[in-house]
Design a protein around this motif. Structure first.
Motif, PDB file in Angstrom:
ATOM      1  N   PHE A 159       1.341   3.432  13.696  1.00 45.37           N
ATOM      2  CA  PHE A 159       0.519   3.091  12.531  1.00 45.37           C
ATOM      3  C   PHE A 159       1.440   3.043  11.314  1.00 45.37           C
ATOM      4  O   PHE A 159       2.269   3.944  11.145  1.00 45.37           O
ATOM      5  CB  PHE A 159      -0.571   4.138  12.298  1.00 45.37           C
ATOM      6  N   ALA A 160       1.293   2.035  10.502  1.00 45.15           N
ATOM      7  CA  ALA A 160       2.190   1.903   9.349  1.00 45.15           C
ATOM      8  C   ALA A 160       1.421   1.435   8.123  1.00 45.15           C
ATOM      9  O   ALA A 160       0.303   0.910   8.231  1.00 45.15           O
ATOM     10  CB  ALA A 160       3.306   0.905   9.668  1.00 45.15           C
ATOM     11  N   MET A 161       2.024   1.665   6.983  1.00 41.93           N
ATOM     12  CA  MET A 161       1.476   1.158   5.721  1.00 41.93           C
ATOM     13  C   MET A 161       2.625   0.457   5.006  1.00 41.93           C
ATOM     14  O   MET A 161       3.692   1.057   4.835  1.00 41.93           O
ATOM     15  CB  MET A 161       0.932   2.306   4.887  1.00 41.93           C
ATOM     16  N   THR A 162       2.434  -0.778   4.635  1.00 40.67           N
ATOM     17  CA  THR A 162       3.508  -1.509   3.963  1.00 40.67           C
ATOM     18  C   THR A 162       3.061  -1.973   2.573  1.00 40.67           C
ATOM     19  O   THR A 162       1.860  -2.142   2.317  1.00 40.67           O
ATOM     20  CB  THR A 162       3.955  -2.745   4.777  1.00 40.67           C
ATOM     21  N   SER A 163       4.038  -2.166   1.734  1.00 36.40           N
ATOM     22  CA  SER A 163       3.766  -2.614   0.353  1.00 36.40           C
ATOM     23  C   SER A 163       4.901  -3.505  -0.132  1.00 36.40           C
ATOM     24  O   SER A 163       6.059  -3.267   0.203  1.00 36.40           O
ATOM     25  CB  SER A 163       3.678  -1.416  -0.602  1.00 36.40           C
ATOM     26  N   LYS A 164       4.529  -4.490  -0.907  1.00 38.69           N
ATOM     27  CA  LYS A 164       5.510  -5.310  -1.628  1.00 38.69           C
ATOM     28  C   LYS A 164       5.206  -5.109  -3.108  1.00 38.69           C
ATOM     29  O   LYS A 164       4.105  -5.405  -3.555  1.00 38.69           O
ATOM     30  CB  LYS A 164       5.338  -6.796  -1.280  1.00 38.69           C
ATOM     31  N   PHE A 165       6.187  -4.602  -3.852  1.00 42.52           N
ATOM     32  CA  PHE A 165       5.921  -4.375  -5.272  1.00 42.52           C
ATOM     33  C   PHE A 165       7.214  -4.368  -6.078  1.00 42.52           C
ATOM     34  O   PHE A 165       8.307  -4.215  -5.516  1.00 42.52           O
ATOM     35  CB  PHE A 165       5.168  -3.053  -5.487  1.00 42.52           C
TER      36      PHE A 165
ATOM     37  N   MET B 105      -2.565  -1.368   5.757  1.00 45.45           N
ATOM     38  CA  MET B 105      -2.415  -0.724   7.075  1.00 45.45           C
ATOM     39  C   MET B 105      -1.899  -1.741   8.073  1.00 45.45           C
ATOM     40  O   MET B 105      -2.362  -2.881   8.109  1.00 45.45           O
ATOM     41  CB  MET B 105      -3.748  -0.166   7.555  1.00 45.45           C
ATOM     42  N   ARG B 106      -0.942  -1.328   8.853  1.00 43.42           N
ATOM     43  CA  ARG B 106      -0.379  -2.191   9.884  1.00 43.42           C
ATOM     44  C   ARG B 106      -0.478  -1.477  11.229  1.00 43.42           C
ATOM     45  O   ARG B 106      -0.319  -0.259  11.312  1.00 43.42           O
ATOM     46  CB  ARG B 106       1.100  -2.492   9.582  1.00 43.42           C
ATOM     47  N   TYR B 107      -0.740  -2.246  12.252  1.00 43.92           N
ATOM     48  CA  TYR B 107      -0.876  -1.672  13.603  1.00 43.92           C
ATOM     49  C   TYR B 107       0.065  -2.419  14.546  1.00 43.92           C
ATOM     50  O   TYR B 107      -0.358  -3.324  15.269  1.00 43.92           O
ATOM     51  CB  TYR B 107      -2.325  -1.787  14.083  1.00 43.92           C
TER      52      TYR B 107
END
Lengths: 348, 111
Positions: free
Chosen positions: A327-333, A313-315
């Motif tokens: 509001f954000a959700m980030t991923s590294k994959f 979760m990112r704010y």
């Protein structure tokens, strides 16, 4: 400031949820069996300019000879090892709330610092609004990641390969993981136009299994689309006749559903998005619903993700020219593969 | 409009470590080039998994728009090649004309 129709609609739904006192019942999300299978065994992405690598053993470089008496023998140089090279990507999804939306939902926002002065009603409304949006965010991110894990890069525009590229319908073409797919050791097993008879389908499954075992491989999971599943089930049913005898006064309890279809002890797992062309569009003429993937998710295909930045979760801060909350959700994959020839794709 | 077309196997280069094949209809090659760059798309001699297929032009145009979406930075690559369905369908109407032999040859062949 006036509200637009979609904002009013959103507020209305949240208010109804609060009064109804029930958690919104999910109508649309589907199972994501590949993501569920990969996450528990996911490995960390560590720093590095070029993504990550997986070491492979590619050749014995044999130089065996028969000799006798004073015969001379020869020696050779060997290079049995190589490495496959993979990359990861950044993924983002996010939503925004503005002060008008919040106000209409009964939540007043001020710029006070310190202890909250929110009323009980405001707290309930905010919780409902946030919880619903967070659920939507999380489910949407999982859906998107699951899609990226399967789909071909030419469709997603993704710079990393999906299963469609790693376990390819044309396994001898391209460069996957930095290794030329013309190398026979670096090719998955692929069979298309499998006949939908029992002999045809079992023959293809057996041949794929044997080809995987040939190089000491194994498969741990089987993922199928609806059409492949139905074709196999119908072929099996067509080849088996069950006779039931019962006397007068006795009752029959017959469950007509297929409990599980297995091959070599491994259940065939239905992948719902294979049947949804709005998620996985048909490419190359082979519809996803017709496909069956025999994958090795134990020591061949692996998910790499940043343990500190996977569905995080990112704010982000508030912009200076808008009274909004982001509001954000980030991923590294990324996906990696240590042994392409331990995986197969079949299609009817 | 129903059209039958062969598949081609295109090789798309994403990076030095990653070049992936994708089976596409001939009309999709230019779209791939717009999307990934002229030099990043090569046609290979490798046979695709499916030789050919028939499609409805309206459905195919809709599929292309879905498979090759635009981004904020770049417009939809499909619309860059075929601005609309009519232009897409016109491309197939023109194909036989281009391949048609001159009248004399046709007459000669009939003899």
């Amino acid at each position: 400031m006036a509200l637009n129709a979609s904002e009013i609609a959103k507020i209305g739904k949240v208010a109804i949820t609060a009064y109804g006192k029930n958690k919104p019942v999910d109508q649309i999300n589907m199972d994501r069996p590949l993501l569920d299978a990969l996450i528990p065994k996911a490995k960390d992405i560590t720093g590095g300019v070029d993504g990550f690598t997986i070491n492979i053993f590619k050749s014995n470089g044999g130089n065996g000879q028969i000799w006798s008496g004073n015969n001379r023998v020869t020696y050779n140089s060997r290079s049995p090892n190589d490495y496959s090279k993979w990359d990861w990507l950044n993924h983002h999804d996010g939503f925004v709330l503005n002060e008008d939306e919040l106000k209409r939902a009964g939540i007043t926002v001020n710029d006070d610092v310190g202890k909250s002065t929110a009323t009980k009603g405001e707290a309930v409304a905010l919780t409902n609004m946030i919880v619903s949006n967070f659920m939507a965010l999380e489910e949407g991110v999982k859906d998107d990641i699951h899609k990226y894990l399967w789909q071909d890069s030419s469709t997603t525009g993704s710079p990393i390969p999906g299963i469609d590229n790693i376990v390819s319908l044309t396994p001898s073409s391209g460069t996957i993981g930095g290794i030329d797919a013309a190398n026979t050791y670096w090719q998955n097993i692929a069979t298309t136009s499998v006949a939908t008879t029992l002999a045809g389908m079992l023959g293809a499954l057996e041949a794929a299994k044997r080809n995987i075992l040939k190089r000491r491989g194994k498969f741990t999971h089987i993922f199928v689309g609806g059409a492949f599943y139905d074709a196999l089930r119908n072929a099996v049913i067509g080849a088996n006749v069950t006779q039931v005898t019962y006397g007068s006064g006795s009752k029959l309890n017959i469950d007509m559903a297929t409990d599980t279809l297995k091959f070599d002890g491994i259940p065939l797992t239905y992948v719902p998005i294979f049947d949804d062309t709005s998620v996985l569009a048909t490419t190359g003429g082979v519809a996803w619903t017709n496909r069956c993937y025999m994958l090795n998710l134990q020591n061949s295909i692996e998910l790499r993700r940043d343990s500190d930045d996977f569905m995080r979760m990112r704010y982000p801060g508030r912009p200076i020219d808008q009274y909004t909350y982001h509001f954000a959700m980030t991923s590294k994959f990324g996906l990696g593969c240590a042994k392409r020839n331990s995986n197969a794709v079949l299609a009817i | 409009m129903k059209i039958k077309q062969p598949y081609l196997l295109a090789l798309v280069t994403y990076s030095s470590a990653y070049k992936a094949p994708v089976a596409v209809f001939p009309h999709e090659v230019d779209i791939l080039k717009v999307r990934f760059g002229e030099d990043s798309v090569l046609i290979t001699d490798t046979p695709p998994p499916i030789k050919e297929a028939e499609f409805d032009t309206e459905e195919e145009y809709a599929r292309l728009l879905e498979v090759h979406p635009g981004t904020e930075a770049a417009p939809n690559p499909v619309r860059e090649v075929f601005r609309n369905l009519a232009e897409f369908e016109a491309a197939f109407e023109e194909t036989p004309k281009r391949g048609r032999k001159p009248k004399d040859d046709v007459d000669g062949a009939a003899d």
